[in-house]
Design a protein around this motif. Structure first.
Motif, PDB file in Angstrom:
ATOM      1  N   ASN A 545     -74.331  17.638 -73.071  1.00  0.00           N
ATOM      2  CA  ASN A 545     -72.970  16.938 -72.247  1.00  0.00           C
ATOM      3  C   ASN A 545     -72.987  15.448 -70.973  1.00  0.00           C
ATOM      4  OD1 ASN A 545     -72.454  18.141 -70.610  1.00  0.00           O
ATOM      5  ND2 ASN A 545     -70.561  19.187 -71.112  1.00  0.00           N
ATOM      6  N   ASP A 602     -64.214  17.714 -76.699  1.00  0.00           N
ATOM      7  CA  ASP A 602     -63.132  16.970 -75.483  1.00  0.00           C
ATOM      8  C   ASP A 602     -63.341  19.044 -75.062  1.00  0.00           C
ATOM      9  OD1 ASP A 602     -63.298  14.829 -76.091  1.00  0.00           O
ATOM     10  OD2 ASP A 602     -60.939  14.673 -76.072  1.00  0.00           O
ATOM     11  N   GLY A 603     -64.030  18.868 -74.269  1.00  0.00           N
ATOM     12  CA  GLY A 603     -64.320  20.161 -73.362  1.00  0.00           C
ATOM     13  C   GLY A 603     -64.819  20.830 -73.905  1.00  0.00           C
ATOM     14  N   TYR A 710     -53.350  14.909 -61.899  1.00  0.00           N
ATOM     15  CA  TYR A 710     -51.825  16.244 -61.715  1.00  0.00           C
ATOM     16  C   TYR A 710     -52.852  17.734 -60.949  1.00  0.00           C
ATOM     17  CZ  TYR A 710     -54.230  18.530 -65.694  1.00  0.00           C
ATOM     18  OH  TYR A 710     -55.805  18.675 -66.634  1.00  0.00           O
ATOM     19  N   LEU A 717     -56.963  17.913 -61.170  1.00  0.00           N
ATOM     20  CA  LEU A 717     -57.276  17.593 -61.708  1.00  0.00           C
ATOM     21  C   LEU A 717     -57.538  16.485 -62.903  1.00  0.00           C
ATOM     22  CD1 LEU A 717     -56.652  21.160 -63.976  1.00  0.00           C
ATOM     23  CD2 LEU A 717     -58.517  20.093 -63.072  1.00  0.00           C
ATOM     24  N   TYR A 720     -58.585  12.294 -68.151  1.00  0.00           N
ATOM     25  CA  TYR A 720     -58.881  11.029 -68.263  1.00  0.00           C
ATOM     26  C   TYR A 720     -58.242   9.927 -69.650  1.00  0.00           C
ATOM     27  CZ  TYR A 720     -62.938  13.221 -66.763  1.00  0.00           C
ATOM     28  OH  TYR A 720     -63.859  14.110 -65.263  1.00  0.00           O
TER      29      TYR A 720
ATOM     30  N   TYR B 229     -59.823  28.013 -70.020  1.00  0.00           N
ATOM     31  CA  TYR B 229     -59.030  26.970 -69.891  1.00  0.00           C
ATOM     32  C   TYR B 229     -60.238  26.424 -68.262  1.00  0.00           C
ATOM     33  CZ  TYR B 229     -55.391  24.215 -67.899  1.00  0.00           C
ATOM     34  OH  TYR B 229     -54.766  23.283 -67.466  1.00  0.00           O
ATOM     35  N   LEU B 230     -59.720  28.369 -66.898  1.00  0.00           N
ATOM     36  CA  LEU B 230     -60.142  27.234 -65.725  1.00  0.00           C
ATOM     37  C   LEU B 230     -61.391  27.350 -66.044  1.00  0.00           C
ATOM     38  CD1 LEU B 230     -58.113  31.062 -64.556  1.00  0.00           C
ATOM     39  CD2 LEU B 230     -57.927  28.959 -64.117  1.00  0.00           C
ATOM     40  N   LYS B 231     -62.345  27.633 -66.863  1.00  0.00           N
ATOM     41  CA  LYS B 231     -63.900  27.427 -66.886  1.00  0.00           C
ATOM     42  C   LYS B 231     -63.849  26.124 -67.015  1.00  0.00           C
ATOM     43  CE  LYS B 231     -67.984  29.281 -68.818  1.00  0.00           C
ATOM     44  NZ  LYS B 231     -68.141  30.270 -70.906  1.00  0.00           N
ATOM     45  N   LEU B 232     -62.968  25.452 -67.942  1.00  0.00           N
ATOM     46  CA  LEU B 232     -63.047  24.215 -67.771  1.00  0.00           C
ATOM     47  C   LEU B 232     -62.894  22.772 -66.375  1.00  0.00           C
ATOM     48  CD1 LEU B 232     -62.250  23.340 -71.643  1.00  0.00           C
ATOM     49  CD2 LEU B 232     -64.087  23.166 -70.382  1.00  0.00           C
ATOM     50  N   VAL B 233     -61.407  23.931 -65.906  1.00  0.00           N
ATOM     51  CA  VAL B 233     -60.832  22.771 -65.053  1.00  0.00           C
ATOM     52  C   VAL B 233     -62.091  23.455 -63.312  1.00  0.00           C
ATOM     53  CG1 VAL B 233     -59.043  24.140 -62.983  1.00  0.00           C
ATOM     54  CG2 VAL B 233     -58.172  23.807 -65.238  1.00  0.00           C
ATOM     55  N   ASN B 235     -65.068  23.443 -64.068  1.00  0.00           N
ATOM     56  CA  ASN B 235     -66.671  22.613 -63.707  1.00  0.00           C
ATOM     57  C   ASN B 235     -65.860  21.218 -63.741  1.00  0.00           C
ATOM     58  OD1 ASN B 235     -68.699  24.056 -65.547  1.00  0.00           O
ATOM     59  ND2 ASN B 235     -67.735  24.308 -67.510  1.00  0.00           N
ATOM     60  N   ILE B 236     -64.569  20.472 -63.921  1.00  0.00           N
ATOM     61  CA  ILE B 236     -64.336  19.451 -63.604  1.00  0.00           C
ATOM     62  C   ILE B 236     -64.355  18.910 -62.438  1.00  0.00           C
ATOM     63  CG2 ILE B 236     -62.565  17.823 -64.205  1.00  0.00           C
ATOM     64  CD1 ILE B 236     -62.095  18.913 -67.397  1.00  0.00           C
ATOM     65  N   THR B 237     -64.111  19.900 -61.877  1.00  0.00           N
ATOM     66  CA  THR B 237     -63.200  20.039 -60.551  1.00  0.00           C
ATOM     67  C   THR B 237     -64.782  19.779 -59.145  1.00  0.00           C
ATOM     68  OG1 THR B 237     -62.954  21.975 -60.190  1.00  0.00           O
ATOM     69  CG2 THR B 237     -60.921  20.562 -60.282  1.00  0.00           C
ATOM     70  N   PRO B 247     -68.031  16.508 -67.879  1.00  0.00           N
ATOM     71  CA  PRO B 247     -67.467  16.250 -69.576  1.00  0.00           C
ATOM     72  C   PRO B 247     -66.488  15.664 -69.709  1.00  0.00           C
ATOM     73  CG  PRO B 247     -67.896  18.576 -68.363  1.00  0.00           C
ATOM     74  CD  PRO B 247     -67.737  17.886 -67.497  1.00  0.00           C
ATOM     75  N   ALA B 249     -63.911  15.446 -71.136  1.00  0.00           N
ATOM     76  CA  ALA B 249     -62.994  16.128 -71.346  1.00  0.00           C
ATOM     77  C   ALA B 249     -61.493  15.877 -70.904  1.00  0.00           C
ATOM     78  CB  ALA B 249     -63.466  18.145 -70.944  1.00  0.00           C
ATOM     79  N   ASN B 250     -60.439  15.682 -72.007  1.00  0.00           N
ATOM     80  CA  ASN B 250     -59.131  16.071 -71.189  1.00  0.00           C
ATOM     81  C   ASN B 250     -58.838  17.802 -71.542  1.00  0.00           C
ATOM     82  OD1 ASN B 250     -58.182  13.420 -69.465  1.00  0.00           O
ATOM     83  ND2 ASN B 250     -57.694  12.755 -72.099  1.00  0.00           N
ATOM     84  N   LEU B 251     -58.277  18.018 -70.552  1.00  0.00           N
ATOM     85  CA  LEU B 251     -57.358  19.832 -70.423  1.00  0.00           C
ATOM     86  C   LEU B 251     -56.662  20.302 -71.353  1.00  0.00           C
ATOM     87  CD1 LEU B 251     -58.899  21.631 -67.208  1.00  0.00           C
ATOM     88  CD2 LEU B 251     -60.229  21.512 -69.404  1.00  0.00           C
TER      89      LEU B 251
END
Lengths: 807, 284
Positions: A545, A602-603, A710, A717, A720, B229-233, B235-237, B247, B249-251
Motif C-alpha cells: 500500500n 480504505d484502512g 481531530y 489524526l 483524508y 481501529y487503534l492499529k490504524l490510528v 499506523n497513520i500517526t 495508507p 485511509a480515513n478511519l
C-alpha cells in the motif's frame, strides 16, 4: 507429472518441424555473429545487398539466411563495429560465423537502438526500445552510478513515482506489472537501497530490451511490460579487466578465455563482476558506537560461463547474487536480495531450426529482525523454478516461426517467525505458504508480405494452477470481504470452513488465451505506420500500500479470491527517418484496458496480516496516451527528445455491499503523471572530451492529503481527501556530465566522468507528509495539536566523479 | 590519517544532506465532521465503571485553533436495558459514573446533536489483571535519552484471545508520541504470546522517569474491532515518508449517523475492562 507433459510437447513440436518440407531450391547459410572478443551480438544485421535480403541475429547472436546456389557477398553490420563484407560460395547448407571488429571511436555515442538502419521503419516491432548498456554510462546519473532502470525512465511511456522509487511504471501500469529478466531469470525486486539504485551492474550487461506494447508471444506473466536484459558472456580472446571507482560504490569485472589454444578464440569463457557500496565502511571510522555499529550496504555478484561444445551446441551458465543489508544498532536489522541461476543450452537441430532450453532458478528473499526486547527474526522467500524451451524455425528469409513452452512452479513463503534468545516471548509462527504451477505454450509467425508489410502474429496459452498442501478459507456466501455499514468499513467475512488440499494436489485451475499481433506497413523508404494488439495475463500480485516498492512487499498468487489480472492493449504509431537516417521520429498512441485491477480498501492493514489478499477490492483500470520520440544516433551531437501525455485511471465500483473506493468514481492511480518530457543530449567536444545533459519535466504524482484533523488517544489524526485527489508539485531538473579520456596507455585505458545531478538544485518533492508538530520538533516528544505539512526532497544538487579503467 | 578521516566524515555528511525537508503550506479543502471520543471503562478488580464522551468538530489540518467543542448535545448510554443520560461537565465532555455490567454485555451510545441522531454499539471486552510496574535502565536506539523507563509485568490468560491497550501517565499527564513503535508496543494481541508473561515490557519507550515521579499504567482489555481501529490510528500517526506515504485511509469508527449513514463520523466508542497500577519512582 509436469516434466512428462513438458517433454511430450517438446517431442511433438520437434517432429512437426522435422517433417516440414523446405521451400524451393534454396540453401541455408547460418551461424553466429560475435565481436572479435567472442561476445555474441544481438540484433546484428546480416544481408545480401544484391538480393535485397537481410536478417538480424536473435538473442543468442544466431542468424540464418536462405540463398540460391552460387556466390554471394554477405554484409554484416552492427552499430559500433566495422562493417564486414565477405563472399561465400554456396552449393549446400553452410555454417559461417562472423567476427566484427570494434570501430575506433573516442567515446561511445549514446545509442538507444542497435538496429539496422531501416529496421526502424520496417520491423513489426512497435513500442520497443533496445538499449546498449555501454551507452547508459554516458547519461548523467545521481552520484555517477550508471543505472539501466533510471535510464529507461527517460524513454517515452516510462516513469517512476519519484527519484527514490524502486522499479518503474510503463504506460500507466504498476511496478509489479513489469517482467524484469536477467539472462531469462525473473528479478522480483530490482532495487538496491530501497530503490535509489537498481541491482544491475552495467559493466556486466550487454543489452536490454524494453517491450511496452506489441509484446511478442514468447513473453507473458505481466500486464505492462517486459525488460529483457542479457549479460556479457566473457572475452574468448584475451583476459580483460574493467572497473570503476565512484563515490557510492566500486566495481570490478574480470573476464577471459578458458582452455585457449593458439591464436583462435577459445571455446569457453568466463566473466565475474562484483560491485559493492561502502558507506558502512565509513561509518566504522566513527568513534561513536551509535554510528559505528550501524550497517548499510549492498553488493552484486554476476558470474557467467559459456562453452561452445561444437557448431550445433552451446552452453551458458549465468549466476547473480545481490543483497542489501541494513542494521541499526540496538533496533532493527533487515536484508533483502535476489539469487538467480540460469543454465541455457542452444541447440541447432538444422540450419533452419534453432532451439534454446533453459533451466532457471530465482529466489527473492528478505528478513527482518528485532534484536532487543521480544527478539525475533522474520524470514520470507519467493522462489521460482522454470524449465522452458524456445524454438525458432526459419521457413525463409521473410518468415520465421517461433514456438515454445514453459513450465514453472513458484513458492510463496510469506513469513517464518522465530524467537531469538531465551528472553523472547515470541512464539514461532509460520504464515501460510502458497504454491502455484503455471504452464505456457506459444506460437508466432513473423513474416513480410511483398516487402511492404511486416507481420508478427502469435498466441500464448496459459494454464495456471494452485498446488497443495494448502488450506483455503471458505467464506460465508463465498465472499471474502463484507462491508459493515455500522463501522462503515470493509473487513474479512465470516469463515464457514476450510478446503484442504493434499501436497501436490491441483486446485483453482484456470486457462487463458492471449493473442498477440504486430504489424508494420512501409509507406516509403523513410516512413511506416505500425500497430499492435496484445492481451496479457498476470497471476502474481504485489501486495503493497505504499507508492514505492519496499523490501517487505508481499507477493501472492492468484487464487479462489484473487483472480488473474488481465489487460488488452492496442498501439498505433507513425515512424519516420529524417535527414538521411540521421534523425528518427516516432509518434505512438496506446490504449490499455485492465479488466481485473485490485486496490486496497480504505484502512487496509498489511503488515503481519495472514490473509492480505482479503484487503483487496476488485475493479478495473484504463490507461491511454500519446508518445513522441525524436532521436539522433549519429554525429557529434546525439540523444533524444521524448514527450508523453498519458493518463492512468482506476475504478473500484461498489462491491461486497460497500461504496468501493472514492464512492465508485474513477480516480488517478499512484503513477498517473500526465506530462512527461525528457531531453537527453550528448556532444562530442573533442576526441577525448564528451559533454552530456538531461532535462526532465514531469507532472507531480497524485497524492492523498489529510484535509482535516481531530484527536484520539492523545494523537492528532488526519481526515483524508478522496484517494489521490491532490498532486505533488511538478518535477523537473537538469543533469550535466563531462567525460574525459585520460592518458591512454597501451595496456591501460581510463576515463573520468564528472557529473552534476540536478544542476540548478531544484527541490523536487519526493513526497509531502503531514504530521502533528511536537514540543521540540522530534518524534520523541508529545504533540502540540497543530498539523504540519513537510516536503521531503531526496536529491538537491549532487556533484560526482567516477574513474573507470580497462586493461 | 586524520585528513582521511575528516574527508570521510565530510563525504558521509554530504550524502546525509542529499535528502532535505521544508515546511510547505498546501491549500486544503477541509471538512467539518462530528468527532466522538467515547469510552466505557470498567475496573477488573473493583467492578466500578464510568463512561466519558468528548464531542467536537474536526477542522483544517493546518489550522492552529483548537477543535470547536460541542456543548449542546444530548448523550445517553443504554446499559443493562436502561438508558441513562450523561452530564455535560464542560468543554464538550459528557460524563456518567456509578454504572457496571458484565463482560460481553452490549452497550449502546446515543448522541442527539444538530437535528441528527448518532449511535454506536460495543461489547465490553474481557480484561487481565496488571501485575506490577517496574523500572529499569534502558538505552533506546533512536532519539530518546538513555535513562530509567517504567515497564509493566503481566501474565496473559491462556487459551483466551485477548487484545491489549496500555496507556502511560506520568504525573497525571498522558504520555504518547506519534512513534512507529506504538503499533507494536502500545497495543498487542496475544496471538504470539498466548498464556505467556510479559516481564519488564515497555509499551512506551520515549519517557524516562526520575525519583519522585508518579507513574500510572492503565492496561485495557479491548475488543478485536477496537484493536484493529487503534492499529490504524497508530499506523497513520507514525507513517514514515521514506517507506511510502500513509495508507490512504480515513478511519471509520463505530459511530454512525442514523438519519444519513453516508455522513462521516469520526472517533470511536470503546468498552474496555481496565486494570491500573500506580508507582512513585524511587531510583536510590
Amino acid at each position: 507429472m509436469n516434466l512428462r507433459l513438458y517433454f511430450s510437447v517438446a517431442a511433438v513440436f520437434i517432429l512437426f518441424v522435422k517433417l516440414t518440407p523446405s521451400f524451393g531450391q534454396q540453401f541455408s547459410v547460418s551461424g553466429h555473429i560475435a565481436s572479435q572478443s567472442g561476445e555474441t551480438l544481438i540484433g546484428a544485421t546480416v544481408s545480401v545487398p544484391t538480393l535485397s535480403r537481410g536478417v538480424i541475429t536473435n538473442k543468442y547472436g544466431f542468424y540464418t539466411l536462405s540463398l540460391p546456389q552460387g556466390a554471394h557477398t554477405i554484409r554484416v553490420s552492427y552499430v559500433g563495429y566495422a562493417t564486414l563484407t565477405q563472399t561465400i560460395q554456396l552449393s549446400e547448407d553452410k555454417t559461417v560465423d562472423f567476427s566484427l571488429a570494434e570501430e575506433e571511436v573516442a567515446l561511445n555515442e549514446v545509442v538507444v537502438s542497435a538496429q539496422r538502419e531501416d529496421d526502424f521503419q520496417r520491423k513489426a516491432d512497435i513500442s520497443v526500445h533496445k538499449i546498449d548498456a555501454q551507452a547508459i554510462k554516458q547519461i548523467p546519473m545521481v552520484l555517477g552510478e550508471s543505472d539501466i532502470i533510471k535510464a529507461i525512465q527517460l524513454l517515452p511511456g516510462v516513469s517512476s513515482v519519484n527519484e527514490g522509487a524502486g522499479g518503474f511504471n510503463v504506460r500507466g501500469g504498476s511496478v509489479d506489472q513489469n517482467l524484469v529478466l536477467l539472462d531469462e531469470s525473473t528479478i522480483f525486486n530490482a532495487a538496491h537501497l530501497f530503490g535509489f539504485f537498481s541491482v544491475f551492474n552495467t559493466d556486466a550487461i550487454k543489452t536490454a530490451t524494453l517491450y511496452k506494447g506489441g509484446i511478442p508471444a514468447e513473453y507473458g506473466g505481466r500486464l505492462s511490460s517486459v525488460l529483457d536484459i542479457y549479460g556479457l558472456e566473457g572475452n574468448k580472446s584475451k583476459f580483460q579487466a574493467k572497473g570503476g571507482l565512484g563515490l557510492l560504490s566500486s566495481r570490478l569485472m574480470l573476464n577471459g578465455p578458458l582452455f585457449k589454444k593458439g591464436e583462435e578464440n577459445a571455446k569457453a569463457s568466463y566473466l565475474i563482476a562484483a560491485r559493492r557500496s561502502y558507506a558502512d565502511l565509513f561509518l566504522r571510522l566513527s568513534s561513536d558506537p551509535a554510528i559505528n555499529q550501524n550497517t548499510i550496504y549492498f553488493y552484486d555478484l554476476n558470474a557467467k560461463l559459456n562453452y561452445t561444445i561444437n557448431e550445433r551446441n552451446r552452453l551458458y551458465l549465468s549466476l547473480y547474487n545481490g543483497r542489501d543489508q541494513l542494521r541499526i544498532s540496538n533496533s532493527t536489522e533487515t536484508g533483502w536480495g535476489n539469487f538467480t541461476g540460469t543454465l541455457r543450452w542452444n541447440h541447432l537441430f538444422s540450419q533452419k531450426l534453432f532451439a534454446n532450453t533453459s533451466l532457471i532458478y530465482s529466489n527473492y528473499n528478505y528478513n527482518l529482525g528485532f534484536p532487543i526486547g521480544n527478539q525475533f527474526n522474520w524470514k520470507a522467500n519467493l522462489i521460482n523454478y522454470t524449465l522452458k524451451t524456445d524454438f525458432a524455425y526459419y521457413l525463409s528469409d521473410q518468415t520465421e516461426l517461433k514456438f515454445g513452452f514453459a513450465t514453472n512452479v513458484t513458492d510463496y513463503l510469506p513469513g517464518d517467525i522465530t524467537p531469538v534468545g531465551t528472553d523472547s516471548n515470541v512464539l514461532p509462527t509460520t504464515y501460510p505458504n502458497k504454491q502455484a504451477w503455471e504452464n505456457n505454450g506459444y506460437g508466432a509467425i513473423k513474416t513480410t508480405v511483398q516487402e511492404k508489410l511486416a507481420l508478427e502474429v502469435g498466441i500464448r496459452l496459459t494454464n495456471f494452477n494452485r498446488l497443495g498442501a494448502d488450506s483455503v478459507k471458505v467464506y460465508l456466501d463465498k465472499q471474502p470481504i463484507i462491508y459493515d455499514p455500522q463501522s462503515q468499513s470493509y473487513r474479512e467475512n465470516a469463515v464457514t470452513g476450510y478446503s484442504a488440499y493434499k501436497k501436490g494436489e491441483s486446485f483453482n485451475a484456470k486457462f487463458f488465451v492471449a493473442p498477440r499481433l504486430s504489424a508494420s506497413y512501409w509507406i516509403n523508404s523513410a516512413s511506416s505506420v505500425k500497430a499492435s494488439y496484445n492481451r496479457m495475463v498476470q497471476n502474481i500480485h504485489l501486495i503493497s500500500n505504499t507508492t514505492t516498492t519496499t523490501p517487505l512487499d508481499l507477493y501472492i498468487p492468484s487464487g479462489p479470491y484473487v483472480e488473474a489480472q488481465t489487460a488488452d492493449q492496442v498501439s498505433a504509431g507513425y515512424f519516420r527517418s529524417l535527414q538521411n537516417n540521421q534523425l528518427k521520429l516516432s509518434v505512438e498512441s496506446f490504449y490499455k484496458w485492465i479488466h481485473r485491477q485490485y486496490d486496497f480498501y480504505d484502512g487496509a492493514a498489511l503488515l503481519f496480516n495472514r490473509n492480505p489478499e482479503n484487503t483487496l477490492l476488485p475493479g478495473r483500470g484504463r490507461a491511454y496516451g500519446l508518445e513522441f520520440l525524436l532521436k539522433k544516433d549519429r554525429g557529434n551531437l546525439t540523444g533524444w527528445l521524448s514527450y508523453t501525455y498519458s493518463r492512468s485511471l482506476r475504478e473500484i465500483t461498489e462491491d461486497y455491499g460497500g461504496p468501493g473506493i472514492n464512492d465508485g468514481q474513477e480516480y488517478a492511480s499512484n503513477y498517473d503523471k500526465p506530462h512527461n518530457l525528457a531531453l537527453v543530449l550528448s556532444y562530442q567536444l573533442s576526441p577525448r572530451v564528451q559533454l552530456a545533459t538531461n532535462f526532465i519535466y514531469q507532472s507531480g504524482r497524485p497524492a492523498t492529503y489529510p484535509v482535516s484533523k481531530y484527536f484520539y488517544q492523545g494523537l492528532l489524526l488526519p481526515q483524508y481527501s478522496n484517494r489521490n485527489e491532490y498532486r505533488l508539485p511538478d518535477y523537473h531538473r537538469v543533469d550535466l556530465s563531462l567525460t574525459w579520456l585520460g592518458k591512454q596507455r597501451k595496456r591501460l585505458k581510463q576515463k573520468w566522468i564528472f557529473g552534476l545531478y540536478n544542476a540548478y538544485n531544484r527541490q523536487n518533492a519526493a513526497t509531502i507528509y503531514f504530521k502533528e508538530q511536537t514540543v521540540d520538533g522530534t518524534d520523541d516528544t508529545p504533540g502540540i495539536g497543530i498539523g504540519k505539512a513537510t516536503q521531503l526532497t531526496f536529491y538537491g544538487i549532487i556533484p560526482s566523479v567516477t574513474w573507470e579503467f580497462e586493461f | 590519517m586524520r585528513l582521511t578521516k575528516k574527508t570521510t566524515y565530510a563525504a558521509i555528511l554530504t550524502f546525509s544532506l542529499f535528502a532535505c525537508e521544508k515546511e510547505v503550506f498546501p491549500t486544503l479543502e477541509s471538512q467539518e465532521n462530528l468527532v466522538v471520543t467515547a469510552t466505557y471503562q470498567q475496573d477488573v478488580t473493583t467492578g466500578s465503571a464510568y463512561c466519558q464522551v468528548s464531542l467536537a468538530t474536526s477542522n483544517n489540518f493546518l489550522a492552529t485553533e483548537a477543535l470547536p467543542a460541542i456543548t449542546s448535545a444530548t448523550v445517553t448510554l443504554l446499559i443493562n436495558g436502561n438508558e441513562q443520560s450523561l452530564t455535560h461537565i464542560g468543554e464538550g465532555i459528557y460524563y456518567l459514573e456509578d454504572i457496571a455490567t458484565d463482560v460481553g454485555a452490549t452497550l449502546r451510545l446515543r448522541i442527539d446533536y444538530n437535528n441528527r441522531q448518532y449511535e454506536a454499539t460495543e461489547r465490553l471486552a474481557p480484561g487481565v489483571l496488571l501485575d506490577s510496574i517496574s523500572v529499569f535502565f534502558f538505552e533506546p536506539p533512536f532519539g530518546s535519552e538513555a535513562g530509567y523507563y517504567p515497564a509493566i509485568n503481566v501474565t496473559d490468560t491462556r487459551d483466551e484471545t485477548n487484545f491489549y491497550l496500555w496507556n502511560l501517565y506520568i504525573n497525571d499527564s498522558l504520555k504518547v508520541v506519534p512513534s512507529p513503535g506504538n503499533v507494536f508496543r502500545m497495543i498487542s494481541e496475544d496471538e504470539y504470546w498466548d498464556g505467556q508473561s510479559l516481564v519488564d515490557y515497555l509499551p512506551v519507550d520515549n519517557f524516562p522517569v526520575k525519583t519522585g515521579d508518579t507513574v500510572r499504567y492503565i492496561q485495557q482489555g479491548i475488543t478485536a474491532d477496537y484493536y484493529q481501529y487503534l492499529k490504524l490510528v497508530f499506523n497513520i500517526t507514525s507513517s514514515n515518508p521514506l517507506l511510502g506515504d500513509p495508507p490512504p485511509a480515513n478511519l471509520r469508527g463505530n459511530v454512525t449517523c442514523i438519519n444519513n449513514p453516508k455522513v462521516e463520523v469520526l472517533g470511536y466508542f470503546s468498552a474496555n475492562s481496565i486494570s491500573e497500577k500506580t508507582k512513585i519512582i524511587s531510583l536510590e
